[in-house]
Design a protein around this motif. Structure first.
Motif, PDB file in Angstrom:
ATOM      1  N   UNK A  21       0.825  -1.206   0.000  1.00 15.90           N
ATOM      2  CA  UNK A  21       0.000   0.000   0.000  1.00 15.90           C
ATOM      3  C   UNK A  21       0.858   1.255   0.000  1.00 15.90           C
ATOM      4  N   UNK A  22       1.967   1.226   0.732  1.00  9.74           N
ATOM      5  CA  UNK A  22       2.865   2.380   0.769  1.00  9.74           C
ATOM      6  C   UNK A  22       3.454   2.656  -0.606  1.00  9.74           C
ATOM      7  N   UNK A  65      -1.652  16.210  -3.986  1.00 11.70           N
ATOM      8  CA  UNK A  65      -0.632  17.039  -3.355  1.00 11.70           C
ATOM      9  C   UNK A  65       0.027  16.284  -2.204  1.00 11.70           C
ATOM     10  N   UNK A  66       1.053  16.885  -1.644  1.00 11.52           N
ATOM     11  CA  UNK A  66       1.854  16.209  -0.627  1.00 11.52           C
ATOM     12  C   UNK A  66       1.038  15.931   0.629  1.00 11.52           C
ATOM     13  N   UNK A  67       0.103  16.846   0.976  1.00 11.85           N
ATOM     14  CA  UNK A  67      -0.698  16.647   2.184  1.00 11.85           C
ATOM     15  C   UNK A  67      -1.662  15.476   2.020  1.00 11.85           C
ATOM     16  N   UNK A  68      -2.263  15.347   0.840  1.00  9.09           N
ATOM     17  CA  UNK A  68      -3.159  14.222   0.588  1.00  9.09           C
ATOM     18  C   UNK A  68      -2.403  12.902   0.635  1.00  9.09           C
ATOM     19  N   UNK A  69      -1.201  12.902   0.066  1.00  4.52           N
ATOM     20  CA  UNK A  69      -0.394  11.675   0.092  1.00  4.52           C
ATOM     21  C   UNK A  69      -0.065  11.261   1.526  1.00  4.52           C
ATOM     22  N   UNK A  70       0.285  12.264   2.350  1.00  3.25           N
ATOM     23  CA  UNK A  70       0.600  11.958   3.742  1.00  3.25           C
ATOM     24  C   UNK A  70      -0.638  11.481   4.497  1.00  3.25           C
ATOM     25  N   UNK A  71      -1.810  12.019   4.141  1.00  5.61           N
ATOM     26  CA  UNK A  71      -3.053  11.542   4.759  1.00  5.61           C
ATOM     27  C   UNK A  71      -3.281  10.072   4.421  1.00  5.61           C
ATOM     28  N   UNK A  72      -3.024   9.719   3.170  1.00  8.27           N
ATOM     29  CA  UNK A  72      -3.179   8.311   2.764  1.00  8.27           C
ATOM     30  C   UNK A  72      -2.230   7.414   3.544  1.00  8.27           C
ATOM     31  N   UNK A  73      -0.972   7.848   3.672  1.00  8.26           N
ATOM     32  CA  UNK A  73       0.002   7.059   4.429  1.00  8.26           C
ATOM     33  C   UNK A  73      -0.433   6.914   5.886  1.00  8.26           C
ATOM     34  N   UNK A 132      -3.140   4.269   6.251  1.00 11.43           N
ATOM     35  CA  UNK A 132      -2.587   2.912   6.155  1.00 11.43           C
ATOM     36  C   UNK A 132      -1.924   2.515   7.469  1.00 11.43           C
ATOM     37  N   UNK A 133      -1.129   3.426   8.029  1.00 12.35           N
ATOM     38  CA  UNK A 133      -0.451   3.115   9.300  1.00 12.35           C
ATOM     39  C   UNK A 133      -1.464   2.919  10.427  1.00 12.35           C
ATOM     40  N   UNK A 134      -2.531   3.709  10.424  1.00 17.50           N
ATOM     41  CA  UNK A 134      -3.515   3.661  11.490  1.00 17.50           C
ATOM     42  C   UNK A 134      -4.329   2.374  11.476  1.00 17.50           C
ATOM     43  N   UNK A 135      -4.742   1.961  10.273  1.00 18.09           N
ATOM     44  CA  UNK A 135      -5.711   0.868  10.183  1.00 18.09           C
ATOM     45  C   UNK A 135      -5.098  -0.494   9.841  1.00 18.09           C
TER      46      UNK A 135
END
Length: 261
Positions: free
Chosen positions: A77-78, A88-96, A99-102
């Motif tokens: 997934x990463x 954008x970079x913020x959306x990408x970090x939100x996605x990451x 993944x880490x959370x769930x």
């Protein structure tokens, strides 16, 4: 022809060594159970005095990797998120972060099935948690488990297909097809065994939090989302319980209700 030789140890334990000559050399495999040794001896002879296909010394039947290049889901997934374009970079970090959370507690494993050692210790590895948890078993289930795991190495399979390997879709589907030909009205999947188990528990009025723990769900919401619709069948019991709690008890013989003053 293969033969079985008893090998006593200093501890008093006896192992059973299956011996045979293959290509002019002696080959052998050891077992802790005479029935397992006899079964392996028959396999060797059925293969013309050769190691059975797929058998690895000391390990038993080892099936080849079905999916070369397989990797843990979080890693996959990463990589997928890193390759996304148009965000954008913020959306990408939100996605990451999602993944880490769930998914960080997912245990990467194969479909090799339940091992004998995990059942002997009466523990299961929960999919959503890296820790082990106790699973209560009835006396009959423990007796069955002992019979199924007798003589198996720790990594052996509790529920085994005809040749001793794990149940997979490749050998499950032919077994189901044969059962359907004999009158089975449905074509269950392997995972349907888990769903059926939960349905039995709900029908027996087992609380969802207890089912959550048994299934290894990290959140009760997962259990509710997946099996909450089955609880609707208990609406009659719920309304009866509420009615009983709110109803006025009937007067006993010889007693009268008196209005307070």
């Amino acid at each position: 022809m293969a033969s079985i030789v008893e090998r006593p140890k200093k501890s008093g334990e006896i192992t059973y060594q299956v011996k045979w000559r293959q290509d002019g050399e002696w080959e052998s495999e050891r077992f802790g159970d005479p029935d397992a040794a006899e079964q392996f001896k028959n396999l060797v002879e059925a293969h013309g005095g050769q190691w059975p296909h797929g058998w690895v010394r000391g390990r038993g039947f080892v099936e080849p990797d079905e999916k070369p290049g397989d990797m843990p889901f979080v890693k996959w997934a990463t990589r997928y998120i890193d390759r996304l374009t148009g965000i954008d970079i913020h959306t990408r970090e939100d996605y990451h972060s999602e993944v880490r959370l769930h998914f960080q507690h997912l245990v990467h494993t194969t479909t090799a099935g339940l091992s004998a050692s995990s059942l002997r210790s009466r523990t299961w590895r929960a999919v959503a948690s890296p820790q082990r948890m106790p699973v209560p078993m009835s006396q009959s289930a423990r007796s069955l488990a002992r019979r199924l795991t007798a003589g198996l190495p720790p990594e052996g399979h509790v529920f085994r297909a005809a040749m001793g390997g794990a149940w997979r879709h490749a050998n499950w589907k032919p077994a189901v097809a044969a059962a359907v030909a004999k009158g089975l009205p449905k074509r269950p999947r392997i995972h349907d065994l888990r769903h059926t188990h939960v349905a039995w528990l709900i029908a027996a009025n087992i609380p969802l939090p207890a089912i959550q723990i048994r299934l290894g769900h990290e959140s009760i919401q997962t259990t509710v989302d997946r099996y909450g619709h089955l609880v609707r069948s208990l609406d009659g019991d719920i309304t009866a319980a509420v009615e009983a709690a709110m109803s006025v008890p009937a007067p006993r013989a010889g007693m009268w209700l008196v209005a307070g003053g």
